[in-house]
Design a protein around this motif. Structure first.
Motif, PDB file in Angstrom:
ATOM      1  N   SER A  19       1.293  -1.639   0.044  1.00 23.29           N
ATOM      2  CA  SER A  19      -0.316   0.321   0.158  1.00 23.29           C
ATOM      3  C   SER A  19       0.602   1.061   0.227  1.00 23.29           C
ATOM      4  CB  SER A  19      -0.822  -0.120   1.221  1.00 23.29           C
ATOM      5  OG  SER A  19      -2.089  -1.644   1.427  1.00 23.29           O
ATOM      6  N   ASP A  43      -7.154  -1.660  -3.412  1.00 22.45           N
ATOM      7  CA  ASP A  43      -6.278  -1.947  -2.208  1.00 22.45           C
ATOM      8  C   ASP A  43      -7.254  -3.014  -1.713  1.00 22.45           C
ATOM      9  OD1 ASP A  43      -4.028  -2.862  -0.801  1.00 22.45           O
ATOM     10  OD2 ASP A  43      -4.259  -0.556  -0.081  1.00 22.45           O
ATOM     11  N   GLU A  44      -7.178  -4.507  -1.578  1.00 23.14           N
ATOM     12  CA  GLU A  44      -7.798  -5.300  -0.733  1.00 23.14           C
ATOM     13  C   GLU A  44      -9.286  -5.878  -0.946  1.00 23.14           C
ATOM     14  OE1 GLU A  44      -7.087  -4.856   3.512  1.00 23.14           O
ATOM     15  OE2 GLU A  44      -4.508  -4.440   2.864  1.00 23.14           O
TER      16      GLU A  44
HETATM   17 MG   LIG Z   1      -1.992  -2.897   2.487  1.00 19.52          MG
END
Ligand SMILES: [Mg+2]
Ligand SMILES: Nc1ncnc2c1ncn2[C@@H]1O[C@H](COP(=O)(O)OP(=O)(O)OP(=O)(O)O)[C@@H](O)[C@H]1O
Length: 573
Positions: free
Chosen positions: A41, A510-511
């Motif tokens: 990230s 992200d995710e």
């Molecule tokens: Mg992360």
């Protein structure tokens, strides 16, 4: 459109002193994998730090410096806008903030805040919040649109529709309105001041006028007095003249009387001489009997006759002289009377002379008063009104200025009505809301969430589902929420592309695939994304701990921690 090319960073979070460089436009789809804390990230923080000077996650700036090296945190972001390439370089310890446009450093004379403003206004053109909504999805610090406040939702939509300009204009307008208000206040004050100045100038002039008019009045009265005096004097003079003439009339016999007296005296002299001759005759004849010359005797009769005749003559002459004396006496009396009258006339003439002198003096005085009067009258006419005229001109000018200010105020009111929320922005938003709703519902349907999602122009949602009541975002399951978030993000991207506003090639999830969405939903989402990347102009980054469906990606980037520093490795598939 912002076209991100690359980002590299060092001594940034868990990255060590060697550059970690990620090509952002190298492949259409990149899967970033690695364990928790590997540094996946971090790219988000690097990008927002370069653009906005702050990390994406909620930490402060100093916390970005790698805790082992404790200095030299540096990020370089390369992006393109049209044909211009920008390099944004930012660092902490030492502080660095540079923007290079086509290889040339943009003038750094300006204060750091102005430099950031330059970057915001001419390069990035989207707020930190909008970046979070359009480029990033998922991630721990990501706040879904539906969880933003109404004001923030508005801010993002305004960015999307590229209508922040109206907000900026409104801010400028507010300043103008406040300046205009102050100017109107000032001009009112100036006008009041000039009016009071005019009032005092007028009353000053009025008092001068009164003074001068009083002077004129007094001089006129003085002149009147003099004229009355002259008239009276003239009357006296006339009366005296009449008297004098009348008296002169009474002594018109003066010459005659003088002539008579003269004649009487001459007559008396002649009678006296004749009488003396007779008396001598009488004496001679009385004293002489003979003629002294011829010695002959004088006849007695003749002598007595002669003496008798002479005596008679003497007596007659006495008589005549006495009559003559009486007559003379009368004439002498008359002459005295005449002389008395003449002395009266003389006195009158003297008096007349005094009156004449008075009249002459008074006339001279009148001339002088007239001159003074003319001066005073001119004074009244020529009271200085220049000041009043100047002030009046000033007031006229100020009134014109004020009229202009009032016109400006009206214009500002109209413009203000157009610019304020509910004005032109709302009409723009209203035009796009149906488009947005259609897109959102299309994306939701593609992810098999069959609801009727509707945003109104206040950006409040109503979500209707078949056989169900009206739902709100909070009512949905985590997976369903994720789908709504994705649908909204994709919608924003589509709308920005339509508006050519904050459109960008970069999309980072992200995710999103690791969380609450089930297999089918992930499959559906990947289909949608694949379709999007297939259209070109999109570089998608999926951050995940799992290497699922690796074959769907053009590139795999792997992060790992080696000796407490994050390392990156690239695998082209
Ligand atoms: Mg992360
Ligand atoms: N100032 C710092 N110096 C060094 N390391 C730091 C610093 N601040 C945070 N870290 C560490 O850096 C890593 C941050 O990595 P990042 O958030 O990119 O992980 P990630 O790969 O996204 O993990 P996850 O899958 O859990 O989200 C974490 O291990 C964190 O503890």
């Amino acid at each position: 459109m912002i076209y991100f090319e690359s980002v590299q960073f060092k001594n940034f979070l868990s990255t060590g002193d060697a550059w970690t460089k990620i090509d952002l436009d190298a492949s259409k789809s990149t899967l970033i994998v690695g364990e928790n804390g590997a540094g996946k990230s971090t790219m988000l923080d690097a990008i927002t730090f370069a653009l906005y000077g702050k990390p994406f996650r909620k930490i402060n700036k100093p916390q970005l410096i790698n805790s082992i090296n404790q200095k030299g945190a540096l990020v370089e972001l390369v992006l393109r806008i049209g044909s211009d390439r920008f390099l944004i370089r930012r660092g902490i310890k030492p502080n660095v903030f540079e923007v290079l446009k086509n290889g040339t450093l943009v003038n750094q004379d300006a204060a750091a805040r102005d430099y950031q403003a330059y970057l915001d206004d001419t390069v990035v053109k989207m707020s930190f919040k909008s970046f979070g909504q359009v480029v990033v999805l998922g991630s721990s610090t990501f706040v879904p649109f539906m969880q933003l406040s109404a004001a923030h939702r508005r801010e993002v939509i305004e960015d999307l529709l590229d209508i922040q300009i109206f907000t900026t204009m409104n801010t400028l307008l507010k300043q103008k309105v406040s300046d205009n208000k102050e100017d109107i206040y000032d001009s009112k004050r100036s006008i009041e001041l000039s009016i009071s100045k005019i009032d005092s100038a007028i009353s000053h002039n009025e008092s001068i006028r009164k003074l001068k008019e009083t002077e004129v009045y007094k001089l006129k009265a003085k002149l009147g007095d003099q004229i009355s005096y002259i008239t009276a004097e003239q009357q006296s003079l006339d009366t005296l003249m009449e008297q004098s003439c009348a008296l002169a009339e009474t002594v018109s016999d003066k010459l005659v009387v003088a002539g008579k007296i003269q004649a009487h005296r001459e007559m008396d002299n002649s009678l006296s001489s004749t009488q003396r001759n007779h008396s001598k005759n009488i004496e001679f004849f009385t004293d002489h009997d003979n003629c002294p010359t011829c010695k002959q005797g004088i006849d007695e009769t003749f002598r007595d006759d002669t003496i008798g005749k002479s005596n008679t003559k003497v007596t007659a002459i006495d008589d005549a002289r006495s009559k003559l004396a009486k007559s003379l006496s009368k004439y002498l009396d008359r002459q005295r009377e005449i002389s008395d009258v003449e002395s009266q006339i003389l006195n009158i003439n003297l008096e007349m002379g005094t009156h004449r002198a008075n009249i002459k003096l008074s006339m001279d005085l009148c001339k002088q008063i007239k001159r003074e009067l003319e001066g005073a009258q001119k004074g009244v006419e020529s009271i200085d009104t220049a000041d009043i005229n100047r002030l009046q001109d000033e007031i006229n000018h100020l009134n014109k200025v004020q009229d202009e200010l009032f016109k400006d105020r009206e214009t500002f009111n109209v413009v203000g009505a157009v610019l304020k929320d509910g004005g032109v922005k709302t009409s723009m938003i209203r035009r796009y809301i149906p488009v947005m709703n259609t897109l959102i519902n299309q994306y939701l349907a593609a992810m098999e969430l069959f609801v009727q999602f509707e945003l109104d122009d206040g950006f409040n949602e109503t979500i209707k589902s078949r056989h169900r009541d009206v739902f709100s975002y909070g009512s949905f399951s985590e997976g369903e929420k994720a789908k709504i978030d994705i649908a909204l993000m994709l919608t924003w991207r589509a709308v920005s592309k339509l508006r050519n506003s904050i459109s960008t090639n970069l999309l980072i999830m992200d995710e999103v695939f690791d969380g609450s969405m089930d297999e089918i939903s992930v499959e559906n989402l990947q289909n949608i994304l694949q379709e999007l990347t297939g259209n070109g102009g999109l570089n998608m980054f999926i951050i995940s701990h799992k290497e699922h469906q690796v074959d769907r990606f053009d590139r795999i980037v792997e992060f790992s921690k080696v000796k407490n520093f994050s390392q990156m490795a690239v695998r082209e598939s």
